[in-house]
Design a protein around this motif. Structure first.
Motif, PDB file in Angstrom:
ATOM      1  N   LYS A 317       0.816  -1.219   0.000  1.00  0.00           N
ATOM      2  CA  LYS A 317       0.000   0.000   0.000  1.00  0.00           C
ATOM      3  C   LYS A 317       0.845   1.261   0.000  1.00  0.00           C
ATOM      4  O   LYS A 317       0.338   2.344  -0.251  1.00  0.00           O
ATOM      5  N   GLU A 318       2.137   1.128   0.278  1.00  0.00           N
ATOM      6  CA  GLU A 318       2.961   2.344   0.248  1.00  0.00           C
ATOM      7  C   GLU A 318       3.031   2.923  -1.174  1.00  0.00           C
ATOM      8  O   GLU A 318       3.420   4.070  -1.350  1.00  0.00           O
ATOM      9  N   ASN A 343     -10.311  14.618  -1.384  1.00  0.00           N
ATOM     10  CA  ASN A 343     -10.601  14.748   0.038  1.00  0.00           C
ATOM     11  C   ASN A 343      -9.832  13.676   0.821  1.00  0.00           C
ATOM     12  O   ASN A 343      -9.750  12.527   0.412  1.00  0.00           O
ATOM     13  N   GLU A 344      -9.282  14.101   1.960  1.00  0.00           N
ATOM     14  CA  GLU A 344      -8.483  13.185   2.776  1.00  0.00           C
ATOM     15  C   GLU A 344      -9.255  11.927   3.177  1.00  0.00           C
ATOM     16  O   GLU A 344      -8.710  10.831   3.236  1.00  0.00           O
ATOM     17  N   LYS A 345     -10.551  12.114   3.417  1.00  0.00           N
ATOM     18  CA  LYS A 345     -11.392  10.979   3.825  1.00  0.00           C
ATOM     19  C   LYS A 345     -11.452   9.929   2.708  1.00  0.00           C
ATOM     20  O   LYS A 345     -11.518   8.725   2.962  1.00  0.00           O
ATOM     21  N   VAL A 346     -11.450  10.407   1.464  1.00  0.00           N
ATOM     22  CA  VAL A 346     -11.466   9.479   0.328  1.00  0.00           C
ATOM     23  C   VAL A 346     -10.167   8.680   0.324  1.00  0.00           C
ATOM     24  O   VAL A 346     -10.164   7.453   0.174  1.00  0.00           O
ATOM     25  N   THR A 347      -9.053   9.383   0.540  1.00  0.00           N
ATOM     26  CA  THR A 347      -7.761   8.688   0.570  1.00  0.00           C
ATOM     27  C   THR A 347      -7.780   7.604   1.656  1.00  0.00           C
ATOM     28  O   THR A 347      -7.306   6.491   1.438  1.00  0.00           O
ATOM     29  N   GLU A 348      -8.373   7.938   2.804  1.00  0.00           N
ATOM     30  CA  GLU A 348      -8.441   6.939   3.882  1.00  0.00           C
ATOM     31  C   GLU A 348      -9.209   5.701   3.444  1.00  0.00           C
ATOM     32  O   GLU A 348      -8.795   4.575   3.698  1.00  0.00           O
ATOM     33  N   VAL A 349     -10.355   5.939   2.771  1.00  0.00           N
ATOM     34  CA  VAL A 349     -11.159   4.796   2.300  1.00  0.00           C
ATOM     35  C   VAL A 349     -10.329   3.950   1.332  1.00  0.00           C
ATOM     36  O   VAL A 349     -10.304   2.720   1.411  1.00  0.00           O
ATOM     37  N   LEU A 350      -9.599   4.632   0.441  1.00  0.00           N
ATOM     38  CA  LEU A 350      -8.806   3.899  -0.550  1.00  0.00           C
ATOM     39  C   LEU A 350      -7.711   3.069   0.144  1.00  0.00           C
ATOM     40  O   LEU A 350      -7.350   1.993  -0.313  1.00  0.00           O
ATOM     41  N   PHE A 351      -7.206   3.592   1.241  1.00  0.00           N
ATOM     42  CA  PHE A 351      -6.191   2.848   1.989  1.00  0.00           C
ATOM     43  C   PHE A 351      -6.760   1.627   2.701  1.00  0.00           C
ATOM     44  O   PHE A 351      -6.088   0.612   2.848  1.00  0.00           O
ATOM     45  N   PRO A 383     -17.859   4.636  -4.443  1.00  0.00           N
ATOM     46  CA  PRO A 383     -18.914   3.615  -4.417  1.00  0.00           C
ATOM     47  C   PRO A 383     -19.081   3.018  -3.016  1.00  0.00           C
ATOM     48  O   PRO A 383     -18.108   2.907  -2.275  1.00  0.00           O
ATOM     49  N   ASP A 384     -20.332   2.641  -2.703  1.00  0.00           N
ATOM     50  CA  ASP A 384     -20.635   2.140  -1.353  1.00  0.00           C
ATOM     51  C   ASP A 384     -19.781   0.948  -0.945  1.00  0.00           C
ATOM     52  O   ASP A 384     -19.332   0.854   0.183  1.00  0.00           O
ATOM     53  N   HIS A 385     -19.548   0.025  -1.884  1.00  0.00           N
ATOM     54  CA  HIS A 385     -18.838  -1.190  -1.472  1.00  0.00           C
ATOM     55  C   HIS A 385     -17.422  -0.880  -0.979  1.00  0.00           C
ATOM     56  O   HIS A 385     -16.827  -1.650  -0.241  1.00  0.00           O
ATOM     57  N   LEU A 386     -16.892   0.271  -1.351  1.00  0.00           N
ATOM     58  CA  LEU A 386     -15.577   0.666  -0.844  1.00  0.00           C
ATOM     59  C   LEU A 386     -15.729   1.383   0.500  1.00  0.00           C
ATOM     60  O   LEU A 386     -14.987   1.135   1.437  1.00  0.00           O
ATOM     61  N   LYS A 387     -16.761   2.268   0.557  1.00  0.00           N
ATOM     62  CA  LYS A 387     -16.949   3.068   1.774  1.00  0.00           C
ATOM     63  C   LYS A 387     -17.212   2.170   2.972  1.00  0.00           C
ATOM     64  O   LYS A 387     -16.731   2.403   4.066  1.00  0.00           O
ATOM     65  N   LYS A 405       4.349   0.490  11.427  1.00  0.00           N
ATOM     66  CA  LYS A 405       5.238   0.463  10.267  1.00  0.00           C
ATOM     67  C   LYS A 405       4.489   0.942   9.006  1.00  0.00           C
ATOM     68  O   LYS A 405       5.011   1.725   8.215  1.00  0.00           O
ATOM     69  N   GLU A 406       3.242   0.472   8.879  1.00  0.00           N
ATOM     70  CA  GLU A 406       2.445   0.856   7.717  1.00  0.00           C
ATOM     71  C   GLU A 406       2.244   2.374   7.686  1.00  0.00           C
ATOM     72  O   GLU A 406       2.386   3.016   6.643  1.00  0.00           O
ATOM     73  N   GLN A 407       1.940   2.937   8.879  1.00  0.00           N
ATOM     74  CA  GLN A 407       1.716   4.378   8.982  1.00  0.00           C
ATOM     75  C   GLN A 407       2.989   5.144   8.594  1.00  0.00           C
ATOM     76  O   GLN A 407       2.948   6.109   7.836  1.00  0.00           O
ATOM     77  N   ILE A 408       4.129   4.643   9.081  1.00  0.00           N
ATOM     78  CA  ILE A 408       5.393   5.323   8.769  1.00  0.00           C
ATOM     79  C   ILE A 408       5.650   5.291   7.262  1.00  0.00           C
ATOM     80  O   ILE A 408       6.016   6.287   6.644  1.00  0.00           O
ATOM     81  N   LEU A 409       5.410   4.124   6.656  1.00  0.00           N
ATOM     82  CA  LEU A 409       5.651   4.004   5.216  1.00  0.00           C
ATOM     83  C   LEU A 409       4.726   4.921   4.426  1.00  0.00           C
ATOM     84  O   LEU A 409       5.115   5.513   3.417  1.00  0.00           O
ATOM     85  N   LYS A 410       3.471   5.046   4.896  1.00  0.00           N
ATOM     86  CA  LYS A 410       2.517   5.938   4.231  1.00  0.00           C
ATOM     87  C   LYS A 410       3.046   7.368   4.241  1.00  0.00           C
ATOM     88  O   LYS A 410       3.086   8.046   3.220  1.00  0.00           O
ATOM     89  N   VAL A 411       3.472   7.810   5.436  1.00  0.00           N
ATOM     90  CA  VAL A 411       3.967   9.183   5.565  1.00  0.00           C
ATOM     91  C   VAL A 411       5.199   9.362   4.691  1.00  0.00           C
ATOM     92  O   VAL A 411       5.328  10.338   3.953  1.00  0.00           O
ATOM     93  N   LEU A 412       6.078   8.378   4.736  1.00  0.00           N
ATOM     94  CA  LEU A 412       7.294   8.467   3.929  1.00  0.00           C
ATOM     95  C   LEU A 412       6.971   8.660   2.461  1.00  0.00           C
ATOM     96  O   LEU A 412       7.584   9.481   1.772  1.00  0.00           O
TER      97      LEU A 412
END
Ligand SMILES: Nc1ncnc2c1ncn2[C@@H]1O[C@H](COP(=O)(O)OP(=O)(O)OP(=O)(O)O)[C@@H](O)[C@H]1O
Ligand SMILES: [Mg+2]
Length: 438
Positions: A317-318, A343-351, A383-387, A405-412
């Motif tokens: 996911k990085e 929107n940041e919330k969309v990025t979160e859903v995608l993650f 789409p709903d199935h992602l949300k 670790k995942e969070q750190i890689l995301k920020v990186l």
């Protein structure tokens, strides 16, 4: 009108066709030149700086294939696109052998023409050693900066100039075909043909003759001798996609090609030498098929000299931020939506989502969301199935350490691997950051 940088020469003996293509190209802002015979076309090639040649095949006096051969000899880096009324494997093969990069059957739409032109130009760009336009996050059309991506690029660079057989394994939509294209077009045989065969897509009774050709009278309907796709790819690459779907009889013949470096046409006993690189791809588990006896073990070892395994998007996911950014840029440009935000919330859903369709699914989704949005991609475009996706149990049972670790890689990846910046955002020091990503 602001013209694009490419000058396109269109050759056809039919004036209506010439006018039609010229109108289509003009509306796409290309500068066009016309010729209604091969002799005229050669004059234009000599006098103007042409960047793409589009030619008909069947013309009186001199055939279009002769023009392709002439261009291949005198202007080897000039991309060539064939437009023809008769879509036969024989014609396609001859055109490819004469250096054509693509083949369009008349009649075609403006969209189809544009797509074929872009394809030809992209392929040519890929063939040129244009290191400066490639940054460390892309290779050919492949995008990514995870360690898995970098490993794959290392392998591609190592093998691109060799004839070693390659097996690419991985889930659907993980870029197997992109990798095959990158190996071929960035390698030193990139100006030779790349022929793609979907082993599951050709009817079983035709597959042998399509691949290896046949002689006249080999079977009912074989009214003349035909060259097969292997010979069409001679000197270059044949990409056998979905190799797991190749019937047993074809597997046996493939083994022979690999061992002897020669093909035998259906109905013939005379072997013919070929010099070819074979890239295979599959999303089935060939090892398991071997143990069940549905895939030949000896063939498996032969095609698997170099092995590339693509990683599912949910396990790297990085790469997501970079991919999201690139696809948004690509489609907002296509639909003239500059400065489109997400929107940041969309990025979160995608993650949170686990992407069973991998990068293809991500790209299609972003394409759709860009179309639907005005200046910002918001939750209502998702789409709903992602949300309402519930992370797989694998995700739920992750340890805190793994989450960290995942969070750190995301920020990186958001800060382009700038560790100092990432450490500031995460409020830890650089040394701790280094330890935590080990
Ligand atoms: N690393 C990547 N960077 C950019 N685009 C990618 C990447 N991987 C895949 N894609 C995009 O995803 C789509 C699917 O890629 P591709 O056809 O190469 O996948 P595949 O593994 O061959 O899938 P399948 O098994 O379904 O045939 C394409 O539109 C491609 O452009
Ligand atoms: Mg594929």
């Amino acid at each position: 009108m602001n013209f694009k940088k490419e000058n396109i020469l269109v050759v056809d003996d039919n004036n209506d066709m010439l006018d039609l293509v010229q109108r289509q190209l003009k509306s796409s802002n290309y500068r066009t030149y016309k010729a209604s015979s091969v002799t005229e076309a050669i004059e234009v090639l000599k006098q103007s700086n042409i960047n793409l040649l589009i030619s008909d095949i069947n013309m009186p006096d001199i055939n279009g294939l002769e023009l392709l051969k002439y261009a291949e000899e005198h202007y080897p880096s000039l991309p060539k696109l064939v437009i023809s009324g008769i879509p036969s494997i024989h014609n396609v093969v001859s055109a490819m052998k004469s250096g054509a990069l693509d083949y369009l059957t008349k009649p075609f739409t403006s969209d189809e023409l544009n797509k074929a032109i872009t394809n030809c130009l992209v392929k040519t760009d890929l063939m040129l050693p244009n290191e400066s336009s490639q940054n460390e996050n892309t290779y050919g059309e492949i995008i990514g900066h995870s360690s898995q991506f970098k490993e794959i690029i290392e392998i591609i660079k190592r093998i691109k100039d060799t004839k070693a057989n390659v097996l690419i394994e991985g889930e659907t939509g993980t870029g197997k075909e992109l990798i095959a294209k990158a190996i071929h077009f960035t390698g030193k045989f990139g100006n030779k043909p790349l022929i793609t065969v979907n082993c599951g897509g050709i009817p079983e009774n035709l597959i042998e003759s399509e691949l290896f050709g046949h002689v006249k009278g080999a079977f009912t309907g074989a009214s003349e001798t035909r060259t097969g796709l292997f010979q069409a790819a001679d000197g270059g690459t044949i990409f056998l996609d979905e190799i797991g779907n190749a019937p047993m009889a074809v597997q046996t013949r493939l083994l022979r090609v690999l061992q002897e470096k020669e093909i035998v046409r259906v109905g013939s006993t005379r072997p013919e030498k070929i010099d070819i690189r074979i890239i295979c791809a599959t999303n089935s588990n060939l090892e398991e098929m071997v143990s069940k006896g549905t895939f030949r073990e000896d063939l498996y070892y032969r095609i698997n000299i170099v092995n590339i395994k693509t990683t599912a998007l949910r396990n790297r996911k990085e790469d997501l931020p970079l991919l999201i950014k690139t696809f948004i840029e690509k489609y907002s440009k296509e639909y003239n939506k500059s400065n489109l935000k997400i929107n940041e919330k969309v990025t979160e859903v995608l993650f949170r989502y686990d992407w069973p369709g991998n990068i293809r699914e991500l790209e299609n989704l972003i394409h759709r969301m860009v179309i639907m949005s005005d200046d910002s991609i918001d939750l209502n475009h998702v789409p709903d199935h992602l949300k309402y996706h519930i992370p797989s149990s694998q995700d739920i049972f992750k340890s805190l350490k793994e989450y960290e670790k995942e969070q750190i890689l995301k920020v990186l990846s958001f800060v382009n691997n700038n560790k100092t910046k990432a450490a500031q955002i995460l409020q830890i020091d650089r040394k701790t950051l280094n330890q935590k990503i080990l």
